[in-house]
Write an enzyme that holds these catalytic residues in place. Structure first.
Site: not given
Ligand code: ADP
Ligand code: MG
Ligand code: ZN
Length: 648
Positions: A249, A468, A544, A247
């Site tokens: 990086g 949260e 989410d 991938p």
């Protein structure tokens, strides 16, 4: 910190190219002038009849000619007065098509041929009249010199001045700063610039942390470049090329450079896209140039970064790209042609191995594949310490904690985090980086990857707090969940609105179905808390929902965990190392059944999470209130609140 685009000394001799261009320009000028001169000197001569060269020689041989005049390109002649026109006509027109009248003035002209010394030949014929004239070779007096000066030198100078004027101003308009050769020069130059050569890359394997398996495969290449005899003795051949796959990086480019540094050989670095970039038709010749120059410089390493730009499979359905194909073919040919025993190693890197042409990875080309994965926990820790050693860091910093919080981050992310932490330390007027800087940087980098920046009003802030805490509470109330490390509703400059960080105690490679389901339930906890408290839903849950859906879908289609389909593979991943895009491998009917199954899983999890939160409404309120006041709570504070508030 990013070392892969440091411009190396560029020693691909741009100078000769420049002279070659200059030479070309002069050749063109020369031809133009030549053409003009020829046109001028061959203007039709209306008074004289044109005859063939043979006829001219015949006339001379028969002694009919009185005067011959040699010009640059023609010979004119005048016939003696006592020669009858009829005899002349016999010679110049044996087929008898012309009449005597048409040649009445007896003046002829023919083309001049320089195959032998015409002057001394005519001299031997003892012609009357202008004998002295044709004895004289071309251009032997002052007048002729002046003529040549006028007809050749002056136009050359004039055209050169014109050229300078036009091309220079053109070059200026194109933003080119190379003086003198201007536009033409810049074509040559950009061609020369395609690859960078670094004699000494200044990076070695100790700069590449983790990635032990990948390094091991590369160390063998280093050893080969150092003492090839050892391998020759056994008859072992060095693989010609290795392909670094992983991938973005993860340090592929870094590792290739480190290999060159470790082997202490020159590093020829170029990027696949540069081949097919600006000038059509030059890709193939660039490949040729590169291999030629590099093999003179052996032992050395050629590194083709992002090889998928040229190495894409040739039979794609979107029609072909001739330029790229030619470049690829040339690359294949060069890889077959060069002798690996001389010590040229070709490395390439890609994050899309699946699009590469099969021909590239067959034996004898990039026959070795080195997988460079995202770092695991110890890997992340050592990457962090490599980069931390480049900044001033406080003694009490525990990098392991940072490594724990950054599961899934690549080497580039981690390097970026250290830098962000250092920047924060400077901003706050400190002269060393402390743990808090690092934790903050983790959030900047991780959360910053998700959403845009935002300022919250108080209603929004309340929503975010409940959202949260919803995640955190649902997570804590399930048995298969990860401990909460931190909850925050401080919006990041470039990040999400709030953030719940849960940290696995170790890296996980295997997940049970229950664990996956509890992940989904946790993800849906945010939305559920909004519902339970405000009876409303917001857009804040988009991310989410996306993640929950993707997990649910994987359960059904990839992990074979659904009751309906059992262990049946229904999707396959195409770009494993990029976005992980998937394609369905089943009929459309099954496709819609999958959707139903995914929906059922999500619905069940949603029901469970709502039930959990309703049962623990008091806890939800208490913790959310606390979070609203404090904006940040740690994992310990969270657990304390949770345990001190009774159910209900
Ligand atoms: P890739 O070519 O795989 O996309 P790079 O080699 O360009 O990734 O990596 C970018 C940066 O990330 C490097 O310059 C380095 O600072 C950091 N990095 C990545 N992997 C590592 C590693 N294993 N050890 C140390 N630094 C790393
Ligand atoms: Mg790279
Ligand atoms: Zn959320």
């Amino acid at each position: 910190m990013n070392q892969n685009n440091k411009p190396g000394p560029n020693n691909n001799q741009p100078q000769p190219n420049r002279w070659a261009n200059m030479f070309n320009v002069f050749m063109v000028l020369f031809l133009i002038i030549f053409a003009i001169n020829t046109l001028i000197s061959t203007r039709p001569n209306t008074l004289k009849t044109e005859i063939s060269y043979n006829a001219f020689m015949e006339l001379v041989d028969r002694g009919y000619v009185q005067v011959v005049e040699l010009n640059d390109t023609t010979i004119s002649l005048t016939i003696k007065e006592n020669v009858p026109a009829k005899s002349v006509l016999e010679v110049v027109d044996p087929n008898g098509r012309s009449t005597i009248e048409s040649i009445a003035n007896l003046q002829f002209v023919t083309g001049r041929i320089d195959n032998y010394d015409i002057v001394s030949y005519l001299d031997g014929k003892h012609l009357e009249g202008k004998v002295g004239d044709f004895k004289r070779p071309l251009a032997n007096n002052q007048g002729t010199y002046m003529q040549i000066l006028a007809s050749w030198v002056v136009p050359v100078i004039a055209l050169y001045l014109l050229y300078l004027f036009f091309f220079r101003s053109m070059a200026k308009r194109m933003g080119s700063d190379n003086s003198g050769m201007g536009f033409m020069g810049s074509v040559g130059k950009s061609r020369a610039k395609v690859y960078n050569v670094e004699k000494n890359v200044g990076v070695s394997f100790k700069d590449v942390a983790g990635q032990d398996e990948a390094k091991e495969s590369l160390i063998e290449i280093v050893d080969y470049l150092h003492n090839p005899e050892k391998y020759h003795k056994v008859g072992a051949k060095q693989p010609k090329g290795a392909l670094l796959v992983g991938p973005p990086g993860t340090g592929k480019t870094l590792m290739a450079r480190a290999l060159a540094g470790e082997a202490k050989v020159p590093f020829y670095h170029l990027t696949g896209s540069e081949f097919v970039e600006l000038y059509v038709g030059v890709g193939a010749s660039r490949v040729r140039d590169l291999f030629q120059t590099a093999s003179k410089d052996a032992p050395c390493i050629i590194f083709i970064d992002e090889i998928d730009a040229i190495g894409k499979s040739r039979d794609n359905s979107l029609g072909s790209n001739d330029e790229r194909e030619q470049t690829l073919n040339q690359l294949l040919a060069e890889m077959d042609g060069f002798d690996a025993s001389k010590g040229v190693v070709v490395l390439a890197a890609t994050n899309r191995p699946e699009v590469l042409d099969k021909a590239l990875s067959r034996a004898g080309r990039f026959d070795r594949r080195i997988i460079v994965e995202k770092p695991d926990l110890p890997g992340r820790e050592s990457i962090l310490s490599v980069h931390a050693s480049k900044v001033k860091i406080a003694k009490e910093v525990v990098l392991r904690d940072i490594a724990l919080a950054t599961s899934g981050a690549t080497g580039a992310d981690l390097a970026n985090m250290i830098n962000e932490a250092a920047l924060r330390a400077v901003r706050l007027g400190r002269d060393e980086v402390i743990q808090e800087d690092l934790m903050e940087a983790v959030e900047v980098v991780i959360a910053g990857k998700e959403k845009k920046d935002r300022i919250l009003n108080s209603k929004e802030k309340q929503l975010v707090a409940y959202h949260e805490v919803g995640h955190a509470l649902v997570s804590a109330l399930q048995k298969n969940s990860q401990p909460i490390q931190k909850i925050t509703i401080v919006p990041r400059t470039m990040g999400s609105l709030g953030y719940t960080m849960s940290v696995p105690e170790e890296d996980r490679y295997l997940m049970t179905k229950d664990e996956l389901l509890s992940q989904i339930t946790t993800l849906l906890g945010g939305r559920a808390a909004e519902l339970v408290q405000f009876s409303t839903i917001t857009t804040g849950a988009a991310n989410d929902i996306e993640r929950a859906t993707s997990i649910a879908r994987s359960i059904v289609t990839i992990y074979g965990m659904s009751e309906k389909f059992g262990p049946m593979g229904l999707e396959s991943t195409v770009s494993q190392y990029l976005d992980g895009r998937r394609v369905l491998m089943c009929s459309e009917v099954t496709g819609s059944e999958i959707d139903g199954e995914v929906r059922a899983i999500l619905d069940a999890c949603q029901a469970e999470t709502i039930e959990l939160l309703t049962k623990n409404k008091k806890r939800l309120d208490a913790i959310s209130e606390f979070l609203l006041q404090r904006e940040n709570i740690t994992g310990d504070e969270f657990m304390e609140l949770l345990n001190n508030t009774e159910e209900g």
